[in-house]
Design an enzyme around this catalytic site. Structure first.
Site, mmCIF file in Angstrom:
data_model
loop_
_atom_site.group_PDB
_atom_site.id
_atom_site.type_symbol
_atom_site.label_atom_id
_atom_site.label_comp_id
_atom_site.label_asym_id
_atom_site.label_seq_id
_atom_site.Cartn_x
_atom_site.Cartn_y
_atom_site.Cartn_z
ATOM 1 N N LYS A 110 0.793 -1.238 0.000
ATOM 2 C CA LYS A 110 0.000 0.000 0.000
ATOM 3 C C LYS A 110 0.827 1.291 0.000
ATOM 4 C CE LYS A 110 -4.289 -1.585 2.068
ATOM 5 N NZ LYS A 110 -5.225 -1.371 3.178
ATOM 6 N N ASP A 142 -9.947 3.186 2.617
ATOM 7 C CA ASP A 142 -10.049 2.484 3.908
ATOM 8 C C ASP A 142 -10.715 3.343 4.988
ATOM 9 O OD1 ASP A 142 -8.923 0.003 3.147
ATOM 10 O OD2 ASP A 142 -6.900 0.788 3.388
HETATM 11 O O1 SKM Z 1 -7.847 -1.875 1.600
HETATM 12 C C1 SKM Z 1 -8.288 -3.199 1.428
HETATM 13 C C2 SKM Z 1 -7.948 -3.673 0.034
HETATM 14 O O2 SKM Z 1 -8.594 -2.850 -0.906
HETATM 15 C C3 SKM Z 1 -8.394 -5.109 -0.178
HETATM 16 C C4 SKM Z 1 -8.144 -6.000 0.977
HETATM 17 C C5 SKM Z 1 -8.239 -7.439 0.796
HETATM 18 O O3 SKM Z 1 -8.564 -7.874 -0.319
HETATM 19 O O4 SKM Z 1 -8.014 -8.202 1.751
HETATM 20 C C6 SKM Z 1 -7.875 -5.513 2.240
HETATM 21 C C7 SKM Z 1 -7.662 -4.072 2.499
HETATM 22 O O5 SKM Z 1 -6.268 -3.824 2.540
#
Ligand code: SKM
Length: 274
Positions: A67, A104
């Site tokens: 991220k 988020d």
């Molecule tokens: O922010 C979210 C991400 O968009 C998707 C995600 C997931 O697929 O487990 C978890 C988070 O980090």
């Protein structure tokens, strides 16, 4: 025109509930598209992202551990992603530019508002456990909602102090061992650490002084009812589990990529858990 593709990039990625979630929405809205999990190693991240638009992708979610690193692959970044310091949603524009956003904080607040509609952000302090990336998203959303004081407590104090320096006055830092005391003033308690997750140690914090009108929420959703939430529930508090944050953070991306704003309801939850 081509079948639109989207997906989620992480390392590992097998645990992600996003493919089932987006797959459910694609089916529900009769959209001919696909959402694909992709395990990409850190050293390949930027290169993989650059090839995706040519392969028919309209965008992707980005999750742990990418991220922050993904920010160097975007051409344009939203203010909220800059403030959080992380990107979880990429949109590949027709002109070839890559837009980075962070949904988020939005997902956290939508989940909280739907699970605890009586919670008033201005009613008093919020206590946040943890000072990592998830905490940054949560604190951004709480500050924007008008929470007057955000008390951050972290096992390693310097990370929490960094948050205070970045977010300013409204954020204060309390030692982990003192957490039991600050919890007494809290109208909202948030666990942003991975403590309480299956396979991890429990979040151990004395909740005896917790007000029964406090709202308690956990970002952990495996299990759905963490010990923190179970204890808070026994004390009469309103509790909100973490799965809803995952569901709600996915909404803006799905809408941008596939042109339909999806609804989060009981069927969405069930689909993500399947
Ligand atoms: O922010 C979210 C991400 O968009 C998707 C995600 C997931 O697929 O487990 C978890 C988070 O980090």
């Amino acid at each position: 025109s081509r079948i639109p593709l989207a997906g989620v990039i992480g390392h590992p990625i097998a645990h992600s509930k996003s493919p089932r979630l987006h797959g459910h929405w694609l089916k529900t809205y009769g959209i001919n598209g696909h959402y694909i999990p992709m395990d990409v190693a850190p050293q390949d991240l930027v290169q993989v992202i650059r090839t995706l638009p040519k392969a028919g992708f309209v965008g992707v979610n980005v999750t742990i551990p990418h991220k922050e690193a993904v920010m160097s692959a975007v051409d344009q970044i939203t203010d909220r992603a800059t403030l959080i310091g992380a990107v979880n949603t990429l949109t590949f524009r027709e002109d070839g530019r890559i837009l980075g956003d962070n949904t988020d904080g939005y997902g956290f607040m939508e989940n909280l508002r739907s699970g605890a509609p009586d919670w008033d952000p201005k009613s008093g302090p919020a206590v946040v456990f943890g000072a990592g990336g998830a905490a940054r998203a949560v604190i951004t959303a709480l500050a924007e909602a008008g929470v007057p004081e955000i008390i951050v407590t972290n096992r390693t104090r310097p990370r929490a102090e960094k948050l205070r320096d970045d977010f300013g006055q409204r954020v204060t830092v309390t030692d982990w061992v003192q957490a039991g005391n600050v919890v007494e003033d809290a109208r909202l308690v948030v666990n942003t650490t991975s403590l309480g997750m299956i396979g991890k140690p429990e979040l151990r914090v004395p909740l005896d002084g917790l007000r029964p009108d406090a709202v308690v929420t956990d970002l952990v959703y495996t299990p759905l009812k963490t010990r923190l939430l179970a204890t808070a529930e026994e004390m009469g508090c309103t509790t909100v589990d973490g799965l809803g944050m995952l569901l709600h953070q996915a909404v803006p991306g799905f809408e941008r990529w596939f042109g339909e704003r999806p609804v989060v309801d009981a069927a969405t939850r069930a689909a993500a858990l399947r």
